[in-house]
Enzyme design. Structure first.
Site, PDB file in Angstrom:
ATOM      1  CG  ASP A   9      -5.723  -7.210   9.248  1.00  0.00           C
ATOM      2  OD1 ASP A   9      -5.822  -7.981   8.563  1.00  0.00           O
ATOM      3  OD2 ASP A   9      -6.772  -5.918  10.057  1.00  0.00           O
ATOM      4  CG  ASP A  11      -2.202  -3.933   5.864  1.00  0.00           C
ATOM      5  OD1 ASP A  11      -1.258  -2.973   6.266  1.00  0.00           O
ATOM      6  OD2 ASP A  11      -2.221  -4.603   5.060  1.00  0.00           O
TER       7      ASP A  11
HETATM    8  P1  B16 Z   1       1.630  -6.074   0.131  1.00  0.00           P
HETATM    9  P2  B16 Z   1      -3.583  -6.604   5.845  1.00  0.00           P
HETATM   10  C1  B16 Z   1      -3.841  -6.466   3.158  1.00  0.00           C
HETATM   11  O1  B16 Z   1      -3.190  -6.923   4.546  1.00  0.00           O
HETATM   12  C2  B16 Z   1      -4.002  -5.056   2.975  1.00  0.00           C
HETATM   13  O2  B16 Z   1      -5.314  -4.672   3.502  1.00  0.00           O
HETATM   14  C3  B16 Z   1      -4.471  -5.077   1.637  1.00  0.00           C
HETATM   15  O3  B16 Z   1      -4.982  -3.635   1.586  1.00  0.00           O
HETATM   16  C4  B16 Z   1      -3.108  -5.296   1.056  1.00  0.00           C
HETATM   17  O4  B16 Z   1      -3.228  -5.301  -0.165  1.00  0.00           O
HETATM   18  C5  B16 Z   1      -2.430  -6.812   1.119  1.00  0.00           C
HETATM   19  O5  B16 Z   1      -3.028  -7.036   2.798  1.00  0.00           O
HETATM   20  C6  B16 Z   1      -1.136  -7.408   0.403  1.00  0.00           C
HETATM   21  O6  B16 Z   1      -0.072  -6.625   1.316  1.00  0.00           O
HETATM   22  O7  B16 Z   1       0.863  -5.725  -1.102  1.00  0.00           O
HETATM   23  O8  B16 Z   1       1.813  -5.616   0.690  1.00  0.00           O
HETATM   24  O9  B16 Z   1       1.921  -7.499  -0.140  1.00  0.00           O
HETATM   25  O10 B16 Z   1      -4.952  -6.260   6.325  1.00  0.00           O
HETATM   26  O11 B16 Z   1      -3.970  -8.622   5.659  1.00  0.00           O
HETATM   27  O12 B16 Z   1      -2.922  -7.310   7.482  1.00  0.00           O
HETATM   28 MG    MG Z   2      -6.772  -5.078   7.861  1.00  0.00          MG
END
Ligand code: B16
Ligand code: MG
Length: 225
Positions: A9, A11
């Protein structure tokens, strides 16, 4: 069975952008009279941008207040704030131990994948200077269901040409751990409260190649016996 891939993953595992997502959502939510705190933000981890907005609107009792166009505008505003804050990311923003574990997985000839539902993932990997470390990054724009659905992890395994049973997934969010388990992979959870992970670690500092191989050996031995 041999371990053939490790899927990360982004984030909260590779870098701490979860806090930047929170600050951007908090600012947009405030403008429409909704208050969110860090505890509520836990629910947004691993959840797509539009699904996150829906959860925030529900939280504020405003699920029916905005039409599709207004919701898109709110999500767009959040993304603008978030992308601006990403300018602060540098190679020093990698979480502890990540650079080392990526190098050790590569040295062991095991494939490395990314399963992030963030549409900003490619830019973030570039900013961190680690885009070349990945054999395959699942394309979030082609995913229809965010975590806890296994879709993004299955897409990463397919792109790496490995079966899910031959791979470990690493996550910091409960929804992400559910997604890994539902994909049929072994799951590693980073951080508190991830009781459904096959292996729970306190921080990325503990995420070493030895820890991954020990986990793999112990779990595959259990399956054999
Ligand atoms: P974006 P991951 C996710 O990333 C985040 O945890 C989540 O908080 C966020 O809303 C989502 O990506 C979408 O991100 O707005 O930048 O497209 O944890 O899957 O790496
Ligand atoms: Mg994450």
């Amino acid at each position: 069975m041999t371990l053939n891939a490790v899927v990360f993953d982004l984030d909260g595992v590779i870098t701490d952008t979860a806090h930047l997502h929170f600050l951007a959502w908090r600012s947009v939510a405030q403008e429409i009279g909704i208050t969110i705190d860090e505890a509520f933000n836990e629910q947004l981890k691993g959840i797509s941008r539009m699904d996150s907005l829906l959860l925030i609107l529900q939280h504020g009792g405003k699920a029916g207040t905005f039409d599709d166009k207004q919701r898109l505008a709110l999500a767009g505003k959040k993304n603008e704030i978030y992308v601006q804050s990403l300018a602060s990311l540098t190679q020093a923003s990698l979480l502890p131990g990540i650079r080392e574990v990526l190098a050790d997985i590569r040295a062991a000839n095991v494939k490395i994948g990314l399963a992030s539902v963030s549409l900003n993932a490619p830019g973030i990997l570039q900013a961190l200077g680690i885009h070349k470390a990945f054999d395959f990054c699942a394309d979030a724009s082609r995913i229809s269901c965010s975590k806890p659905d296994p879709e993004i992890f299955l897409a990463a395994c397919a792109g790496l040409h490995v079966r899910p049973e031959e791979a470990i997934g690493i996550e910091d969010a409960a929804a992400g751990v559910e997604a890994i388990n539902a994909a049929g992979m072994l799951s590693v959870g980073i951080g508190p409260g991830l009781n459904h992970a096959g292996l729970q670690l306190h921080s990325t500092r503990e995420l070493t190649w030895k820890c991954l191989t020990d986990f793999w050996t112990s779990r595959t031995a259990l399956i054999r016996n």
